[in-house]
Design a protein around this motif. Structure first.
Motif, PDB file in Angstrom:
ATOM      1  N   MET A  32      -2.502  29.073   5.596  1.00 33.20           N
ATOM      2  CA  MET A  32      -3.696  28.944   5.965  1.00 33.20           C
ATOM      3  C   MET A  32      -4.230  29.449   7.441  1.00 33.20           C
ATOM      4  O   MET A  32      -3.298  29.059   8.512  1.00 33.20           O
ATOM      5  CB  MET A  32      -4.149  27.467   6.014  1.00 33.20           C
ATOM      6  CG  MET A  32      -5.677  27.028   6.378  1.00 33.20           C
ATOM      7  SD  MET A  32      -6.984  27.724   5.375  1.00 33.20           S
ATOM      8  CE  MET A  32      -6.817  26.477   4.036  1.00 33.20           C
ATOM      9  N   ILE A  33      -5.148  30.345   7.771  1.00 31.43           N
ATOM     10  CA  ILE A  33      -5.469  30.753   8.964  1.00 31.43           C
ATOM     11  C   ILE A  33      -6.962  30.256   9.182  1.00 31.43           C
ATOM     12  O   ILE A  33      -7.820  30.435   8.341  1.00 31.43           O
ATOM     13  CB  ILE A  33      -5.424  32.273   8.814  1.00 31.43           C
ATOM     14  CG1 ILE A  33      -4.123  32.816   8.668  1.00 31.43           C
ATOM     15  CG2 ILE A  33      -6.057  32.802  10.167  1.00 31.43           C
ATOM     16  CD1 ILE A  33      -3.964  34.448   8.673  1.00 31.43           C
ATOM     17  N   TYR A  34      -7.031  29.642  10.176  1.00 30.82           N
ATOM     18  CA  TYR A  34      -8.306  29.134  10.790  1.00 30.82           C
ATOM     19  C   TYR A  34      -8.933  30.387  11.862  1.00 30.82           C
ATOM     20  O   TYR A  34      -8.115  30.543  12.859  1.00 30.82           O
ATOM     21  CB  TYR A  34      -8.264  27.934  11.645  1.00 30.82           C
ATOM     22  CG  TYR A  34      -8.458  26.552  10.906  1.00 30.82           C
ATOM     23  CD1 TYR A  34      -8.091  26.639   9.425  1.00 30.82           C
ATOM     24  CD2 TYR A  34      -9.034  25.422  11.666  1.00 30.82           C
ATOM     25  CE1 TYR A  34      -8.101  25.486   8.713  1.00 30.82           C
ATOM     26  CE2 TYR A  34      -8.622  24.237  10.620  1.00 30.82           C
ATOM     27  CZ  TYR A  34      -8.498  24.287   9.309  1.00 30.82           C
ATOM     28  OH  TYR A  34      -8.743  23.162   8.478  1.00 30.82           O
ATOM     29  N   VAL A  35      -9.950  30.981  11.619  1.00 30.75           N
ATOM     30  CA  VAL A  35     -10.475  32.020  12.446  1.00 30.75           C
ATOM     31  C   VAL A  35     -11.734  31.163  13.494  1.00 30.75           C
ATOM     32  O   VAL A  35     -12.491  30.688  12.835  1.00 30.75           O
ATOM     33  CB  VAL A  35     -11.124  33.058  11.384  1.00 30.75           C
ATOM     34  CG1 VAL A  35     -11.919  34.436  12.225  1.00 30.75           C
ATOM     35  CG2 VAL A  35     -10.220  33.620  10.351  1.00 30.75           C
ATOM     36  N   ILE A  36     -11.314  31.809  14.404  1.00 35.08           N
ATOM     37  CA  ILE A  36     -12.400  31.211  15.440  1.00 35.08           C
ATOM     38  C   ILE A  36     -12.949  32.389  16.509  1.00 35.08           C
ATOM     39  O   ILE A  36     -12.253  33.389  16.393  1.00 35.08           O
ATOM     40  CB  ILE A  36     -11.732  30.182  16.377  1.00 35.08           C
ATOM     41  CG1 ILE A  36     -10.428  30.806  17.281  1.00 35.08           C
ATOM     42  CG2 ILE A  36     -11.459  28.963  15.571  1.00 35.08           C
ATOM     43  CD1 ILE A  36      -9.824  29.917  18.239  1.00 35.08           C
ATOM     44  N   ASP A  37     -14.083  32.294  17.091  1.00 31.80           N
ATOM     45  CA  ASP A  37     -14.639  33.237  17.780  1.00 31.80           C
ATOM     46  C   ASP A  37     -14.118  33.338  19.371  1.00 31.80           C
ATOM     47  O   ASP A  37     -14.397  34.180  19.847  1.00 31.80           O
ATOM     48  CB  ASP A  37     -16.039  33.199  17.810  1.00 31.80           C
ATOM     49  CG  ASP A  37     -16.414  31.773  18.712  1.00 31.80           C
ATOM     50  OD1 ASP A  37     -15.976  31.268  19.239  1.00 31.80           O
ATOM     51  OD2 ASP A  37     -17.824  31.358  18.508  1.00 31.80           O
ATOM     52  N   SER A  40      -2.518  28.323  11.438  1.00 35.63           N
ATOM     53  CA  SER A  40      -2.456  29.305  12.698  1.00 35.63           C
ATOM     54  C   SER A  40      -3.889  29.505  12.977  1.00 35.63           C
ATOM     55  O   SER A  40      -4.637  29.741  11.823  1.00 35.63           O
ATOM     56  CB  SER A  40      -1.379  30.425  12.605  1.00 35.63           C
ATOM     57  OG  SER A  40      -2.072  31.265  11.493  1.00 35.63           O
ATOM     58  N   LEU A  41      -4.025  29.868  14.211  1.00 35.28           N
ATOM     59  CA  LEU A  41      -5.354  30.280  14.747  1.00 35.28           C
ATOM     60  C   LEU A  41      -5.498  31.819  14.805  1.00 35.28           C
ATOM     61  O   LEU A  41      -4.397  32.167  15.212  1.00 35.28           O
ATOM     62  CB  LEU A  41      -5.770  29.466  15.978  1.00 35.28           C
ATOM     63  CG  LEU A  41      -6.199  27.968  15.991  1.00 35.28           C
ATOM     64  CD1 LEU A  41      -6.607  27.695  17.288  1.00 35.28           C
ATOM     65  CD2 LEU A  41      -7.113  27.628  14.811  1.00 35.28           C
ATOM     66  N   PHE A  69      -2.609  38.031   1.066  1.00 35.00           N
ATOM     67  CA  PHE A  69      -1.463  36.960   0.904  1.00 35.00           C
ATOM     68  C   PHE A  69      -1.970  35.612   1.770  1.00 35.00           C
ATOM     69  O   PHE A  69      -1.019  34.508   1.906  1.00 35.00           O
ATOM     70  CB  PHE A  69      -0.267  37.304   1.452  1.00 35.00           C
ATOM     71  CG  PHE A  69       0.216  38.637   0.663  1.00 35.00           C
ATOM     72  CD1 PHE A  69       1.153  38.374  -0.389  1.00 35.00           C
ATOM     73  CD2 PHE A  69       0.049  39.903   1.197  1.00 35.00           C
ATOM     74  CE1 PHE A  69       1.146  39.556  -1.418  1.00 35.00           C
ATOM     75  CE2 PHE A  69       0.481  41.071   0.395  1.00 35.00           C
ATOM     76  CZ  PHE A  69       0.994  40.965  -0.825  1.00 35.00           C
ATOM     77  N   SER A  70      -2.932  35.627   2.435  1.00 30.57           N
ATOM     78  CA  SER A  70      -3.388  34.568   3.407  1.00 30.57           C
ATOM     79  C   SER A  70      -4.798  34.026   3.200  1.00 30.57           C
ATOM     80  O   SER A  70      -5.680  34.615   2.329  1.00 30.57           O
ATOM     81  CB  SER A  70      -3.551  35.012   4.887  1.00 30.57           C
ATOM     82  OG  SER A  70      -2.260  35.594   5.351  1.00 30.57           O
ATOM     83  N   THR A  71      -4.989  32.700   3.139  1.00 30.37           N
ATOM     84  CA  THR A  71      -6.126  31.794   2.928  1.00 30.37           C
ATOM     85  C   THR A  71      -6.682  31.863   4.407  1.00 30.37           C
ATOM     86  O   THR A  71      -6.256  31.175   5.165  1.00 30.37           O
ATOM     87  CB  THR A  71      -6.142  30.679   2.278  1.00 30.37           C
ATOM     88  OG1 THR A  71      -5.186  30.950   1.197  1.00 30.37           O
ATOM     89  CG2 THR A  71      -7.328  30.091   2.187  1.00 30.37           C
ATOM     90  N   GLU A  72      -8.089  32.167   4.373  1.00 24.72           N
ATOM     91  CA  GLU A  72      -8.903  32.002   5.839  1.00 24.72           C
ATOM     92  C   GLU A  72      -9.874  31.003   5.521  1.00 24.72           C
ATOM     93  O   GLU A  72     -10.539  30.827   4.539  1.00 24.72           O
ATOM     94  CB  GLU A  72      -9.473  33.315   6.221  1.00 24.72           C
ATOM     95  CG  GLU A  72      -8.516  34.484   6.550  1.00 24.72           C
ATOM     96  CD  GLU A  72      -8.269  35.448   5.093  1.00 24.72           C
ATOM     97  OE1 GLU A  72      -9.004  35.222   4.149  1.00 24.72           O
ATOM     98  OE2 GLU A  72      -7.581  36.502   5.144  1.00 24.72           O
ATOM     99  N   PHE A  73      -9.999  30.269   6.684  1.00 22.39           N
ATOM    100  CA  PHE A  73     -11.101  29.500   6.875  1.00 22.39           C
ATOM    101  C   PHE A  73     -11.805  29.817   7.987  1.00 22.39           C
ATOM    102  O   PHE A  73     -11.226  29.616   9.306  1.00 22.39           O
ATOM    103  CB  PHE A  73     -10.682  27.974   7.129  1.00 22.39           C
ATOM    104  CG  PHE A  73     -11.869  26.950   7.249  1.00 22.39           C
ATOM    105  CD1 PHE A  73     -12.712  26.519   6.266  1.00 22.39           C
ATOM    106  CD2 PHE A  73     -11.912  26.406   8.423  1.00 22.39           C
ATOM    107  CE1 PHE A  73     -13.788  25.665   6.601  1.00 22.39           C
ATOM    108  CE2 PHE A  73     -12.755  25.480   8.750  1.00 22.39           C
ATOM    109  CZ  PHE A  73     -13.753  25.227   7.966  1.00 22.39           C
ATOM    110  N   TYR A  74     -13.172  30.109   8.036  1.00 21.79           N
ATOM    111  CA  TYR A  74     -13.726  30.539   9.139  1.00 21.79           C
ATOM    112  C   TYR A  74     -14.526  29.372   9.765  1.00 21.79           C
ATOM    113  O   TYR A  74     -15.322  28.518   9.298  1.00 21.79           O
ATOM    114  CB  TYR A  74     -14.891  31.741   8.963  1.00 21.79           C
ATOM    115  CG  TYR A  74     -14.141  32.959   8.693  1.00 21.79           C
ATOM    116  CD1 TYR A  74     -14.353  33.895   9.966  1.00 21.79           C
ATOM    117  CD2 TYR A  74     -13.891  33.333   7.540  1.00 21.79           C
ATOM    118  CE1 TYR A  74     -13.680  35.204   9.368  1.00 21.79           C
ATOM    119  CE2 TYR A  74     -13.228  34.575   7.091  1.00 21.79           C
ATOM    120  CZ  TYR A  74     -13.223  35.738   8.128  1.00 21.79           C
ATOM    121  OH  TYR A  74     -12.751  36.791   7.950  1.00 21.79           O
TER     122      TYR A  74
END
Length: 254
Positions: free
Chosen positions: A1-6, A28-29, A40-45
């Motif tokens: 799981m990837i957390y996407v931040i600005d 991971s951020l 292959f990754s799941t993103e959460f914005y």
């Protein structure tokens, strides 16, 4: 799981809030400007929310003393993705453990935050020591800088207190923003490309006439007080690394 931040402090704090809210396991951020989606990754914005960020910040202040809150902020100002991930893991660790967990330097994230903050503080002190203003023809003292870390928020009060009777601008050429003091308060400013070039390479027309005279006198004084027989280049570079020489009037042309 990837957390996407600005990349803002608010987005980092909101990521902590969302993790406790959702409990997705190991994440991971990644900064939005660097993120490249893959199959292959799941993103959460992470969406910024002042209330969520304030809750996390207030919670950290209850668990940490002022010194550790400053370390947290300094680490954030390092601007590295690794530092953001360490701050995220550090925050989760602090909230998940009893008071005093920040004293456990055996935890890799506690150690990383402390070490990164120390590097940022070192850069702050060097900027305060090595910045040299030049006087422009319109009476404003200015300096263009390119620090390794985003230390302008940390040096603001030092220069506001030390040069309280002068208009000045300190401009970060790497991050394209600066601080302007108008004798009453410090404001954040941004310049266009041409203005940045002028700030970085001031021409004779932009400089006050006395400024060039003062620079010449200072160089002559520096040369006259330098004892060649006692010169130790290695020791000198340890105290004044070469990358800071461009800020020093006495080093111009060295």
């Amino acid at each position: 799981m990837i957390y996407v931040i600005d990349g803002s402090l608010e987005s980092l704090l909101c990521a902590v809030f969302e993790w406790f809210e959702r409990k997705p396991g190991k994440i991971s951020l990644q900064l939005e400007k660097h993120h490249q989606p893959d199959a292959f990754s799941t993103e959460f914005y992470v969406h910024n929310d002042n209330k969520k960020a304030d809750r996390v910040w207030t919670g950290l202040k209850k668990k940490l003393n002022a010194g550790w809150m400053r370390r947290f902020y300094c680490t954030f100002l390092s601007e590295s993705t690794q530092a953001y991930n360490s701050l995220f893991e550090f925050s989760c660790y602090i909230f998940s453990n009893p008071a005093g967990a920040e004293a456990n330097y055996g935890n890799v994230h506690v150690l990383t935050v402390a070490q990164t903050a120390k590097k940022v503080e070192r850069e702050k002190h060097r900027m305060e020591a090595f910045i040299r203003f030049q006087l422009s023809a319109d009476g404003i003292f200015y300096c263009g800088v390119d620090p390794d870390f985003n230390v302008l928020p940390l040096i603001m009060n030092h220069f506001k207190n030390r040069y309280a009777d002068q208009h000045w601008i300190i401009y970060d050429l790497k991050r394209h923003y600066g601080l302007y003091y108008n004798l009453e308060q410090v404001e954040e400013v941004s310049l266009n490309t041409e203005e940045e070039k002028n700030l970085n390479r001031p021409t004779a027309e932009l400089q006050d006439g006395k400024e060039r005279l003062y620079a010449t006198l200072w160089k002559d004084y520096f040369k006259s007080t330098n004892i060649a027989a006692r010169k130790s280049t290695k020791l000198h570079v340890q105290h004044v690394p070469k990358r800071y020489w461009k800020y020093l009037t006495e080093k111009t042309g060295t």
